[in-house]
Every structure is written in structure tokens, then in C-alpha cells.
Design a protein around this motif. Structure first.
Motif, PDB file in Angstrom:
ATOM      1  N   SER A 199      18.145 -47.281 -36.188  1.00  0.00           N
ATOM      2  CA  SER A 199      17.056 -47.299 -37.169  1.00  0.00           C
ATOM      3  C   SER A 199      17.606 -47.195 -38.581  1.00  0.00           C
ATOM      4  O   SER A 199      17.086 -47.825 -39.504  1.00  0.00           O
ATOM      5  N   ASP A 253      11.089 -51.712 -35.236  1.00  0.00           N
ATOM      6  CA  ASP A 253      11.769 -50.525 -34.738  1.00  0.00           C
ATOM      7  C   ASP A 253      11.030 -49.995 -33.510  1.00  0.00           C
ATOM      8  O   ASP A 253       9.975 -49.388 -33.635  1.00  0.00           O
ATOM      9  N   GLU A 254      11.560 -50.260 -32.345  1.00  0.00           N
ATOM     10  CA  GLU A 254      10.949 -49.856 -31.078  1.00  0.00           C
ATOM     11  C   GLU A 254       9.455 -50.177 -31.043  1.00  0.00           C
ATOM     12  O   GLU A 254       8.638 -49.285 -30.813  1.00  0.00           O
TER      13      GLU A 254
HETATM   14 MG   LIG Z   1      15.469 -45.103 -34.006  1.00  0.00          MG
END
Ligand SMILES: [Mg+2]
Ligand SMILES: Nc1ncnc2c1ncn2[C@@H]1O[C@H](COP(=O)(O)OP(=O)(O)O)[C@@H](O)[C@H]1O
Lengths: 224, 276
Positions: B69, B197-198
Motif C-alpha cells: 500500500s 488497494d484490496e
Molecule cells: Mg495494504
């Protein structure tokens, strides 16, 4: 809901179907090259075998890729594993066709005119069985597939019964013994092709029903 | 669906990517000798070098805390909001440094849409969620906004599901729909890059499948970088995969190489699920 990668399975199907058609055609062409003692036709069978080999490699790569990247389960997974195994059987059928063609080439060089009626007797059912097993695989017809092992058993018997005929022919025409020996080997190739047809049928049943009938009573029964 | 080898109508290569055969796209985002620190003593990214191709999906994978991230948030300079951060090296987009002092961060962020793990719609209508950034920029022309809303929602495969309730609150949507709304919002400004992000970690498998199919569509237009802790997801959606461990880039390659034949034993252990 069809996921975006579902078409990769369709591509795998297409390759198997193409390989199956080529394998059956190879057997048919090999037999015809024998009946016509046509060296050019026999040579073409041997050349075409490269395509089958190449397809087997492509199917392996596509199946391995699908397993690694798509994590298939249930029916999708069976389809992929059956593709892997069927491609191997089809490749072997191609090898047998190629081996028949190699013997035809030798017979062409020997220039011996021999009676091939024993080969016709085993060749037609063997070719029929291959076509049937391929059909069952492509159509997903487990019911018809269950009858294939019986046909294979008949072919085994025809093959075994022909020994006596070959001995009689060699005694009658000893100068043609080398050609008849080639025919015995060709008969053996056709008998093996029946085994491959059976394996394809067993895979078809696994594909459709999810049941592995190898080495079970069901296999024994289906041969009766 | 019954499983046979019976063929369905399809054109070879349609939908499926198959093994990547086309010539590689020129590199678009370049990370060069990149080090990153949250404060002068805590270094979290080490000597990163990787080139991200245009209009492909690049996945960042690795155990949690490895810096995925952090790297992603550097690409649109989201980390600027944090005090005490420092970087060394460079990140370029199309050859231009994103750290160029003459570059306005606003203009950088216009080129980059971002989608987060937890969908974060504004407490407004579906419609207003999408046009929010346009309104902030003073663009209020009704016809233009309508056009953006329809295009964005279609692009996010959400239009058919919400076209009759655009004025309703975004909070009435399901989790998967909310996430697709966030994707619609991220593409409203026609960015070139989408950072995710995810994006599926809070979604059920069906909603996840829809987002993955959507990602597959979106890459025709956008360059996508996705962080995921779901390795199967990386395998399914990405063209390239980068494996990070403890802030270092361990291996970066075509996704099928990473999952079928990784070169590094650490990568192999991680993708096989026997890490540590
Ligand atoms: Mg992360
Ligand atoms: N705002 C922050 N301040 C300080 N440390 C942080 C901050 N955000 C993340 N970190 C640390 O940086 C490292 C990488 O985190 P992160 O990039 O979120 O990893 P990942 O996304 O791979 O799980 C972790 O050790 C994490 O604790």
C-alpha cells in the motif's frame, strides 16, 4: 455468470476436438495406405503425426496454465484433467497410426502382395471404436462410453484369433513371411488403439459423472 | 452447465487473454531506486525498481506489512498527507517525475483514480457521488454531468442496476455495488491510471467475481495497479505480478511465470501458501 476467463476452457475444448479428429483420421489414412500399398499416403501419415505431438504440448501448457491461474474446481477441474489425459491417449493413437504407416512403407519396399483380410477384420472395428469413443468424449455421452470397453474386448479377441491365420499364411507362402510379420505388428497396433479408445471412454465417464471406474467392478462388468 | 468437449460458439482469443504474446507495451510507470521512510528512522521500502506497462493489470502481492500500500500510495502521492515522510529515488509517469516541484499534485491526481479496500461513498446520492469532483472543479452543466454519470456507471458495470435510482442514497447499495460506485467515481474524470488497494477484501465471492470481470474490461482503457492479499485474485486478473517481502521487491514477472514457475524460492513459498 460466465467469468472472463471461461473462454480459455472453450479454447481447450477446441484443441481436444481438433486433436481427436486428427487422430481418427490418422488411423483411417494409415489403414487405407495399407490397403492401397500407397507409400506416399503412408509418408503423409507420418508427417501429420507432428501436428498431434504439437497439439499435445499445447494442450498440456493450456491445462497447466488454467490450473495454476484459474484454480478450477468440480466440473471445470475434471474437464482440465480429462483434457490432459485424453490428449495423451490421442497422441498415442497417433503414434500407433504412424507405426502402422512405417510398416506399410517397409511392405511397399518389399513389394510383396499379401492378403490383408485379417487386418480388414480388426481394422474396421478398431477405427469404429476410436470414432465412437471420440464422439462420446466430445458429446459428453457417458452412456455410450460405457459400451466401449466391450468393443475393445472384441477387438482383443479378433487380434488373438488372427495368430492362427497368420501362421497358416506364412506356412503357405514362406517367401512372404516378412510382410506377414509386419501385418502381425499392425494388428497389434490396432489392438492397442482399442485400449486407447477404452481409456478415452473411461475418462468420458469421469468427466460426465465424476466417477472413476478404473480398476473397479464397473469396468469388469462393462466388458461383458 | 454440463461438462463436455462440445464446442460453443466463440472466437479464438476472445475474452481470454491466453498467454501473453503481443509485444510488450512501453513502460508507463517507472519506479527507480526508490526508498521510502515514514520518518527519518523507519524505512519501509528498499531500493525498488519496477516498470509498469500501460493498459495492463499489475498486481502487488506479499504478506501484510510488506509495503504494497505504501508503494501504491506513492504513485499518486497520497503519502504527502503524512508528516515526516521522505523518499529517495524517483517515480515517473510517461517519463515525467511525479516529484517534480513544478508539478501540481492536483493535476497528478486527475490522471490517477483510486479505489480503496473499504468502499467509501459520500453520504449523497449515487448521482452526486460521481459528479462530486466535477462540481468541486466548478463544472455544473447538467448535460455534461448526466453524460459523465452514465459513462462512468456503464464503465463500472453498474448502470443497468442503478439507472432508475440515481437520486437515491449511495448507502442503499450492496457492498459490491458500492465498490463499483467507487470505481465509477474513480473513472469519472477519465484518469489514465487506476490504483486499487484490496478492492475486494470486504466482498463476497460473487461481488468479487464481478469486480474482477470489471477490472478485466477496464484494462482496455486504463493502466491498473492492484494490491491484493488474495493470490488467486492476482492470478486471475493481472498480467504482471510483483512479490514484495519486508519492503523489498523479491520478484516481478509475467503473472503466469510468477504462479507457474517463479525463479525465487521465497516467491514459490508464498504463492504456494507455505510462507514463513
Ligand atoms: Mg495494504
Ligand atoms: N502512516 C504510517 N506511519 C508509519 N508507518 C506506517 C504507516 N503506514 C504503514 N506503515 C508501516 O509501513 C509498513 C508497510 O505498510 P503497508 O504499506 O500498509 O503494507 P501492506 O500494504 O503491504 O500491508 C508496515 O510496517 C506499516 O506498519
Amino acid at each position: 455468470m460466465a467469468r472472463f476467463f471461461q473462454s480459455e476452457l472453450d479454447e481447450l475444448r477446441t484443441k481436444i476436438v481438433r486433436m481427436a479428429e486428427l487422430a481418427a483420421t490418422a488411423v483411417e489414412n494409415a489403414l487405407r495406405s495399407l490397403y492401397d500399398l500407397d507409400a506416399d499416403a503412408a509418408r503423409r501419415v507420418r508427417e501429420d503425426d507432428d501436428i498431434l505431438d504439437k497439439l499435445e504440448v499445447e494442450i498440456d501448457a493450456a491445462a497447466n496454465r488454467y490450473i495454476s491461474l484459474r484454480a478450477p474446481v468440480a466440473g471445470d477441474m475434471r474437464l482440465v484433467t480429462v483434457a490432459l489425459k485424453a490428449s495423451h491417449e490421442l497422441e498415442r493413437i497417433g503414434d500407433e497410426a504412424s507405426s502402422i504407416a512405417k510398416r506399410v512403407l517397409r511392405m511397399c519396399r518389399q513389394d510383396a502382395v499379401v492378403d490383408v483380410s485379417e487386418i480388414r477384420r480388426i481394422g474396421e472395428p478398431a477405427l469404429g471404436l476410436i470414432r465412437d469413443s471420440i464422439d462420446c468424449l466430445v458429446q459428453g455421452d457417458a452412456e455410450r462410453a460405457a459400451a466401449i470397453p466391450r468393443g475393445d474386448k472384441e477387438i482383443d479377441e479378433i487380434h488373438r484369433a488372427s495368430y492362427g491365420d497368420y501362421i497358416a499364411r506364412i506356412s503357405a507362402e514362406p517367401e512372404k513371411a516378412p510382410a506377414y510379420i509386419e501385418l502381425i505388428f499392425i494388428s497389434k497396433s490396432l489392438e492397442r488403439i482399442g485400449d486407447h479408445a477404452t481409456n478415452i471412454a473411461v475418462e468420458t465417464i469421469y468427466l460426465v459423472e465424476g466417477e472413476d471406474i478404473r480398476h473397479t467392478d464397473r469396468t469388469k462388468r462393462s466388458k461383458q | 452447465m454440463t461438462h463436455t468437449f462440445q464446442q460453443k460458439a466463440f472466437k479464438p482469443g476472445e475474452g481470454a487473454d491466453g498467454p501473453e504474446t503481443e509485444s510488450p507495451q512501453p513502460d508507463f510507470i517507472k519506479v527507480k531506486d526508490f526508498n521510502f521512510f515514514y520518518d527519518s528512522t523507519v524505512q519501509v521500502l528498499f531500493d525498488l525498481n519496477l516498470d509498469i506497462p500501460r493498459q495492463k493489470v499489475t498486481a502487488f502481492i506479499g504478506p501484510s506489512g510488506c509495503g504494497k500500500s505504501t508503494l501504491l500510495r506513492n504513485i499518486n502521492r497520497m503519502n504527502d498527507l503524512i508528516d515526516g515522510i521522505r523518499h529517495e529515488g524517483d517515480i515517473t509517469i510517461d517519463g515525467h517525475s511525479i516529484f517534480d516541484p513544478h508539478l501540481e499534485v492536483i493535476s497528478l491526481r486527475k490522471r490517477i483514480g483510486m479505489v480503496f479496500q473499504k468502499s467509501n461513498p459520500f453520504p449523497k446520492s449515487i448521482y452526486e457521488n460521481i459528479v462530486y469532483s466535477l462540481r468541486v472543479a466548478g463544472r455544473n452543466k447538467r448535460s455534461e454531468l448526466d453524460e459523465v454519470v452514465e459513462r462512468s456507471l456503464r464503465g463500472a458495470a453498474l448502470w443497468d442496476e442503478v439507472k432508475d435510482r440515481l437520486k437515491e442514497s449511495a448507502f442503499g447499495l450492496s457492498g459490491g455495488q458500492m465498490q463499483r460506485l467507487c470505481i465509477a467515481r474513480a473513472i469519472a474524470n477519465r484518469p489514465e491510471i487506476l490504483l486499487m488497494d484490496e478492492p475486494c477484501s470486504a466482498l463476497d465471492p460473487i461481488a468479487t467475481g464481478k469486480i474482477e470481470d470489471l477490472i478485466h474490461e477496464l484494462k482496455k482503457e486504463y493502466t491498473i495497479v492492484i494490491v491484493t492479499h488474495n493470490m488467486q485474485q492476482a492470478a486471475r486478473v493481472s498480467d504482471r505480478t510483483a512479490f514484495f517481502y519486508l519492503g523489498k521487491l523479491i520478484e516481478y514477472d509475467r503473472t503466469e511465470d510468477i504462479f507457474m514457475n517463479p525463479k525465487n524460492p521465497q516467491t514459490e513459498a508464498y504463492v504456494s501458501g507455505r510462507f514463513g
